[in-house]
Design an enzyme around this catalytic site. Structure first.
Site, mmCIF file in Angstrom:
data_model
loop_
_atom_site.group_PDB
_atom_site.id
_atom_site.type_symbol
_atom_site.label_atom_id
_atom_site.label_comp_id
_atom_site.label_asym_id
_atom_site.label_seq_id
_atom_site.Cartn_x
_atom_site.Cartn_y
_atom_site.Cartn_z
ATOM 1 C CB SER A 158 49.181 42.327 36.835
ATOM 2 O OG SER A 158 48.942 42.013 35.498
ATOM 3 N NE ARG A 173 45.152 44.927 50.121
ATOM 4 C CZ ARG A 173 44.389 43.918 49.713
ATOM 5 N NH1 ARG A 173 44.861 43.028 48.877
ATOM 6 N NH2 ARG A 173 43.145 43.781 50.119
ATOM 7 C CG ASP A 211 49.384 39.053 35.915
ATOM 8 O OD1 ASP A 211 48.491 38.823 36.749
ATOM 9 O OD2 ASP A 211 50.567 39.305 36.241
HETATM 10 C C1 BGC Z 1 49.141 41.055 42.051
HETATM 11 C C2 BGC Z 1 48.304 40.195 41.138
HETATM 12 C C3 BGC Z 1 49.127 39.672 39.993
HETATM 13 C C4 BGC Z 1 50.415 39.025 40.511
HETATM 14 C C5 BGC Z 1 51.307 38.555 39.388
HETATM 15 C C6 BGC Z 1 50.399 40.325 42.464
HETATM 16 O O1 BGC Z 1 51.214 41.164 43.225
HETATM 17 O O2 BGC Z 1 48.415 41.421 43.194
HETATM 18 O O3 BGC Z 1 47.197 40.908 40.644
HETATM 19 O O4 BGC Z 1 48.377 38.734 39.288
HETATM 20 O O5 BGC Z 1 51.127 39.922 41.317
HETATM 21 O O6 BGC Z 1 51.658 39.597 38.548
#
Ligand code: BGC
Length: 496
Positions: A158, A173, A211
């Site tokens: 995620s 990143r 996610d």
């Molecule tokens: C991430 C996402 C993720 C979200 C919730 C963010 O910091 O970049 O990819 O879906 O958090 O978990």
């Protein structure tokens, strides 16, 4: 009240009668700083719509709008046994999901592993070794003595990743405070697979999943009105289904314009250039002191990782202000420690049922060693409401923007994450903001944000199943090695 959406939060009466002028002035100042009025919500949403579109262009924008190669919704009849690995932020979770013949059903077994704090700022090798160890432990525990063919795995990773294929993902990143060396800018799949191979763990990665995409697909498995998947947790983000014809950055692949493609928006990066979000001095400090300054501007005002820190920064600032008398003569050592308060601390304050805020008083005493006065408690309570309300209202702008972009006038939005599930009144405040942004007058809200199915587990399994299914049907776009994927699909059953 059935069907009328979340109820308005009940308000504690709270008396400001005894609050001295310096604190009252500060409460007023904080109200001005943190309140996002209807007009501003609309302005943010309109800008958001443009930025969503920009992210899909070849030039791109702040919001990555990552195509995920999850190409379509489930029909409820997906079947098979899958592993899912969830590397979200706080814990690592391994699940085995069985999708039976019955429509929309699933069985799940799972184990959680703590993600050691040191790992989050360690190096790549340690990360992949730890992850592979957890998977190995899971398989040894649940399949002891069995002879296993390769198990298909959906890996919920995620973080923002560029995916040329569904079984590939270059980390753009780190977010959510992670800062592991040697991962950014690289495909995360090969080192992950190598660590598994080294241990002889019989797993075939079928899909790398965000996610939010998992949440979208898992929710749509049981509710066909679900059009958006959101996470409001440690981080925040959303995914929705686009058509390939509306994704200019994929035009060179000549895909059928009508084919669906889930987009992981990565909307935490909205307004990184600070054009529209009403940032406070505290948001600016959070950004400056974070491992990735200049990134995730929207997320840093909304997500669970930051809510406690915003609150802490405000209190420390007030204490340092010579015109304000707060926590006089108290030792602020504990409060001065960065990230010492998490969102659950704020939740407890908002939930304090007592007029005299005695639970909040105990919290400050026990957790921070600070003895509070009644007027200080009023300010503290007010501040948590302001921070929580701002987070919910800003979140609604993202949901409204996707709906506007896709001309969706009625749908369900599946949401998951600790803030959505546990932060008091988050749902009701978000729903209220949607009404204000979209000018609804009807009694029933046409767009509702509802608790989602388990996206990182069931969603990842479903996306694996959908990928294997489309591969078998000859739809191999965005699959790195269709032959290997087909071989995995054939071997799929676990031998007992
Ligand atoms: C991430 C996402 C993720 C979200 C919730 C963010 O910091 O970049 O990819 O879906 O958090 O978990």
């Amino acid at each position: 009240m059935v069907g009328l959406g979340p109820r308005k939060p009940p308000s504690r009466k709270g008396s400001m009668a005894d609050v001295p002028k310096d604190l009252l002035d500060q409460i007023k100042r904080l109200e001005e700083l943190f309140t996002v009025p209807q007009e501003k919500l609309k302005e943010i949403t309109d800008h958001f719509v443009k930025e969503l579109a920009k992210g899909l262009t070849v030039e791109g924008g702040s919001i990555p709008m990552n195509p995920t190669w999850c190409m379509g919704f489930p029909d409820g009849y997906e079947t098979g046994t899958f592993l899912a690995l969830d590397m979200g932020g706080t814990n690592l979770r391994v699940c085995e999901i069985n999708l039976p013949e019955e429509k929309g059903e699933f069985d799940i077994i799972q184990s959680k592993y703590r993600m050691p704090e040191e790992l989050k700022t360690g190096n790549a090798e340690e990360l992949w070794e730890y992850v592979a160890d957890c998977l190995q432990q899971f398989i040894e525990y649940h399949h002891e003595g069995e002879e296993l063919d390769e198990l298909p795995l959906g890996f919920t990773f995620s973080y923002p990743a560029t995916q040329d294929y569904i079984d590939h993902g270059v980390l753009q990143r780190w977010t959510k405070g992670f800062d592991i060396e040697g991962v950014e800018g690289k495909d995360v799949v090969p080192p992950f697979e190598a660590a598994l191979k080294e241990r002889g763990v019989p797993i075939k990665l079928t899909a790398l999943v965000n996610d939010t995409t998992g949440t979208l697909i898992a929710s749509a498995y049981t509710d066909t009105d679900m059009k958006i998947g959101c996470i409001f947790g440690t981080g925040c983000n959303a995914a929705y289904m686009e058509d390939c014809g509306s994704i200019p950055k994929l035009a060179h692949l000549n895909l059928d314009p009508k084919l669906p493609m889930a987009i992981n928006c990565e909307w935490g990066a909205f307004d990184n250039e600070h054009k529209v979000l009403p940032r406070t001095p505290y948001d600016i400090i959070i950004d400056k002191e974070s491992p990735r300054p200049g990134q995730q501007a929207f997320e840093k005002m909304i997500a669970g990782l930051y809510l406690g820190e915003i609150f802490r920064l405000v209190l420390v600032d007030l204490h340092g202000n010579p015109d304000v008398k707060i926590f006089e003569g108290q030792d602020l050592g504990k409060l001065k420690k960065a990230y010492s308060l998490d969102a659950s601390f704020l939740s407890s304050i908002e939930e304090d049922p007592f007029e005299n805020l005695s639970e909040t008083q105990d919290l400050f005493q026990n957790k921070l060693g600070i003895t509070t006065t009644k007027p200080e408690l009023e300010l503290i309570h007010h501040l948590t409401c302001l921070i929580g309300t701002r987070a919910a209202r800003l979140s609604a702008c993202g949901v409204a923007a996707i709906c506007k972009k896709k001309s969706i006038t009625s749908c369900h939005v599946g949401a998951d994450g600790s803030v959505f599930n546990k932060y008091p009144h988050f749902k009701a405040r978000g729903a209220q903001a949607l009404r204000e942004i979209l000018d609804w007058t009807s009694r029933k809200d046409p767009i509702e944000i509802l608790p989602a199915e388990d996206g990182s587990g069931v969603g990842a399994a479903l996306i694996s199943a959908l990928t294997l299914k489309r591969c078998k049907e000859g739809q191999t776009a965005g699959i790195r090695d269709p032959e290997a994927m087909l071989a995995a699909a054939k071997k799929m059953k676990v031998k007992q």
